[in-house]
Write an enzyme that holds these catalytic residues in place. Structure first.
Site, PDB file in Angstrom:
ATOM      1  N   PRO A 119       1.003  -1.210   0.090  1.00  0.00           N
ATOM      2  CA  PRO A 119      -0.013  -0.015  -0.028  1.00  0.00           C
ATOM      3  C   PRO A 119       0.879   1.119  -0.053  1.00  0.00           C
ATOM      4  O   PRO A 119       1.777   1.341   0.635  1.00  0.00           O
ATOM      5  CB  PRO A 119      -0.832  -0.099   1.380  1.00  0.00           C
ATOM      6  CG  PRO A 119      -0.840  -1.441   1.838  1.00  0.00           C
ATOM      7  CD  PRO A 119       0.628  -1.974   1.251  1.00  0.00           C
ATOM      8  N   ALA A 122       1.733   4.310   3.247  1.00  0.00           N
ATOM      9  CA  ALA A 122       1.443   3.682   4.655  1.00  0.00           C
ATOM     10  C   ALA A 122       2.502   3.419   5.391  1.00  0.00           C
ATOM     11  O   ALA A 122       2.340   2.625   6.443  1.00  0.00           O
ATOM     12  CB  ALA A 122       0.702   2.330   4.274  1.00  0.00           C
ATOM     13  N   GLY A 123       3.558   3.825   5.261  1.00  0.00           N
ATOM     14  CA  GLY A 123       4.692   3.599   6.223  1.00  0.00           C
ATOM     15  C   GLY A 123       5.242   2.109   6.039  1.00  0.00           C
ATOM     16  O   GLY A 123       6.148   1.527   6.626  1.00  0.00           O
ATOM     17  N   LEU A 124       5.079   1.385   4.833  1.00  0.00           N
ATOM     18  CA  LEU A 124       5.516  -0.009   4.564  1.00  0.00           C
ATOM     19  C   LEU A 124       6.745   0.096   3.575  1.00  0.00           C
ATOM     20  O   LEU A 124       6.925  -0.979   3.151  1.00  0.00           O
ATOM     21  CB  LEU A 124       4.349  -0.846   4.381  1.00  0.00           C
ATOM     22  CG  LEU A 124       3.092  -0.908   5.347  1.00  0.00           C
ATOM     23  CD1 LEU A 124       1.910  -1.807   4.933  1.00  0.00           C
ATOM     24  CD2 LEU A 124       3.855  -1.396   6.677  1.00  0.00           C
ATOM     25  N   GLY A 125       7.214   1.288   3.299  1.00  0.00           N
ATOM     26  CA  GLY A 125       8.225   1.147   2.372  1.00  0.00           C
ATOM     27  C   GLY A 125       7.990   1.030   1.020  1.00  0.00           C
ATOM     28  O   GLY A 125       9.037   0.881   0.181  1.00  0.00           O
ATOM     29  N   SER A 126       7.246   1.663   0.452  1.00  0.00           N
ATOM     30  CA  SER A 126       6.743   1.402  -1.101  1.00  0.00           C
ATOM     31  C   SER A 126       7.759   2.163  -1.674  1.00  0.00           C
ATOM     32  O   SER A 126       8.108   2.079  -2.857  1.00  0.00           O
ATOM     33  CB  SER A 126       5.224   1.836  -1.220  1.00  0.00           C
ATOM     34  OG  SER A 126       5.107   3.252  -1.009  1.00  0.00           O
ATOM     35  N   SER A 127       8.080   3.374  -1.316  1.00  0.00           N
ATOM     36  CA  SER A 127       9.037   4.312  -2.002  1.00  0.00           C
ATOM     37  C   SER A 127      10.541   3.774  -2.172  1.00  0.00           C
ATOM     38  O   SER A 127      11.080   3.762  -3.027  1.00  0.00           O
ATOM     39  CB  SER A 127       8.896   5.688  -1.245  1.00  0.00           C
ATOM     40  OG  SER A 127       7.927   6.394  -0.908  1.00  0.00           O
ATOM     41  N   ASP A 170      15.334   2.285   5.181  1.00  0.00           N
ATOM     42  CA  ASP A 170      14.038   1.723   4.588  1.00  0.00           C
ATOM     43  C   ASP A 170      14.791   1.087   3.008  1.00  0.00           C
ATOM     44  O   ASP A 170      14.582  -0.062   2.591  1.00  0.00           O
ATOM     45  CB  ASP A 170      13.252   2.842   3.914  1.00  0.00           C
ATOM     46  CG  ASP A 170      12.158   3.269   4.713  1.00  0.00           C
ATOM     47  OD1 ASP A 170      12.463   2.797   6.022  1.00  0.00           O
ATOM     48  OD2 ASP A 170      11.175   4.059   4.689  1.00  0.00           O
TER      49      ASP A 170
HETATM   50  C1  MEV Z   1      10.337   5.994   7.400  1.00  0.00           C
HETATM   51  O1  MEV Z   1       9.869   4.838   6.925  1.00  0.00           O
HETATM   52  C2  MEV Z   1      11.144   6.132   8.500  1.00  0.00           C
HETATM   53  C3  MEV Z   1      11.535   7.332   9.067  1.00  0.00           C
HETATM   54  O2  MEV Z   1      12.261   7.336  10.236  1.00  0.00           O
HETATM   55  C4  MEV Z   1      12.194   8.266   8.145  1.00  0.00           C
HETATM   56  C5  MEV Z   1      13.666   7.812   7.811  1.00  0.00           C
HETATM   57  O3  MEV Z   1      14.287   6.940   8.617  1.00  0.00           O
HETATM   58  O4  MEV Z   1      14.273   8.262   6.854  1.00  0.00           O
HETATM   59  C6  MEV Z   1      10.240   8.223   9.494  1.00  0.00           C
END
Ligand code: MEV
Length: 356
Positions: A119, A122-127, A170
């Protein structure tokens, strides 16, 4: 100029969860991330015409197709022009521009096809997954030599280009899989036992979202990291001990995973969540998912990844160590409108498969 040696390349990478230490890691404290069993694949193949054509199918959200040589007002677009739901394309474009600059990747072009189960926003690393898999596939397709470390470093450089500040966590987990510890910006791969976790994800970018909102969301991590920096500078005496606490927390969590001490691991997740709330990255909807999971018997629950804010729609993900309460927590998450996914940590890292 590297020569074309294969007809087709597929590079696939895992999504990630940050178990401990997100945000704090940007300032050098320890953070632990794990790959999960949900992947993104980039395919690169030949093209009759010059230039690059990209097709993206994000299984949980959207699909789109674009000619990367597109002009706007007579000017070729650069990755900076892709700042809406097409953000994934910004990473592809930046990867191409970076490889052209660093290794002289030519203009003969290629077809790039991205298929993702991760997704978005969503904080799951898609980028990071998009960066790593695109770099790996293009490097392999055009015969640019280099190992996994080189791919990770290139991908991190591209992520920073598009997003501003970024720790290597990431891109490292997308590349290596398994578990990764980042300490003072150095990446270490760890061997730890698998964990069964649940991810609750609020609001991937829907097709109907207007472009202004989508632009804001695409810059979500950047905005959140900048917000933390502002508060850290304003309240440095208060933030400093929080950073020390997270550093120690990550170290204790690694021991708890090694020893199979789930109760302790869960308690540490709960503390980490409280500290993320303290630095302002926990929106109401994610807070509710954490509270409801804890109330229903989770051993631990926390926001994972960049988190979110209420004015950005509360979008983001939580990570839950469900103990015996998985089914109840999943049902409650779904009632709350979240996408609930059972995940296993320690998934395989970058895989490159040539087709001749
Ligand atoms: C983002 O997935 C993680 C953060 O700690 C940013 C980063 O580490 O670059 C919020």
């Amino acid at each position: 100029m590297p020569s074309v040696t294969v007809k087709e390349i597929h590079a696939s990478v895992p999504a990630k969860v940050i178990l401990f230490g997100e945000h704090f890691v940007v300032y050098g404290t320890r953070a632990l991330a794990a790959a999960i069993n949900c992947r993104l694949t980039v395919g690169v193949s030949g093209r009759e015409k010059s230039g690059y054509h990209v097709k993206i199918e994000n299984i949980p959200t959207f699909g789109l197709e674009l000619d990367l040589e597109e002009q706007r007002g007579g000017k070729a677009l650069t990755y900076k022009d892709f700042s809406s739901a097409t953000r994934a394309i910004a990473y592809v474009k930046a990867a191409i521009e970076y490889l052209q600059e660093q290794y002289g990747l030519g203009r003969e072009g290629a077809e790039i096809e991205i298929t993702s189960e991760i997704p978005l926003s969503a904080g799951l690393g898609s980028s990071a997954a998009t960066c790593v898999a695109t770099i790996a596939a293009l490097r392999a397709y055009f015969g640019i030599e280099g190992d996994m470390n080189k791919i990770q470093k290139d991908a991190h450089a591209v992520e920073k280009l598009v997003q501003g500040a970024a720790s290597p966590i990431d891109t490292a987990i997308s590349t290596y899989g398994g578990y990764v510890l980042v300490e003072r910006n150095e990446v270490k791969r760890l061997r730890l036992p698998e964990l069964d976790l649940m991810v609750g994800c609020i609001g991937s970018i829907p097709l109907s979202m207007d472009s202004t909102k989508a632009t804001e969301l695409s810059l979500k991590t950047k905005t959140l990291v900048a917000g933390v920096r502002e508060r850290k500078e304003l309240f440095s005496g208060i933030f400093d001990p929080l950073f020390d606490a997270v550093d120690e927390l990550t170290a204790q969590a690694i021991r708890a995973i090694e020893e199979g001490d789930s109760a302790r691991l869960g308690a540490l997740m709960n503390i980490n969540h409280g500290l993320l709330d303290a630095i302002g990255v926990v929106p109401r909807r994610l807070s509710e998912l954490v509270k409801v999971s804890q109330e229903l018997g989770a051993l631990g629950a926390k926001v994972t990844g960049a988190g979110g804010t209420d004015d950005m729609g509360g979008i983001g993900s939580v990570l839950v160590l469900p103990g015996e309460s998985g089914a109840r927590i999943k049902a409650a998450m779904e009632i709350a409108g979240a996408l609930a996914m059972d995940v296993k940590t320690g998934g395989e890292g970058l895989k490159i498969e040539p087709g001749y």
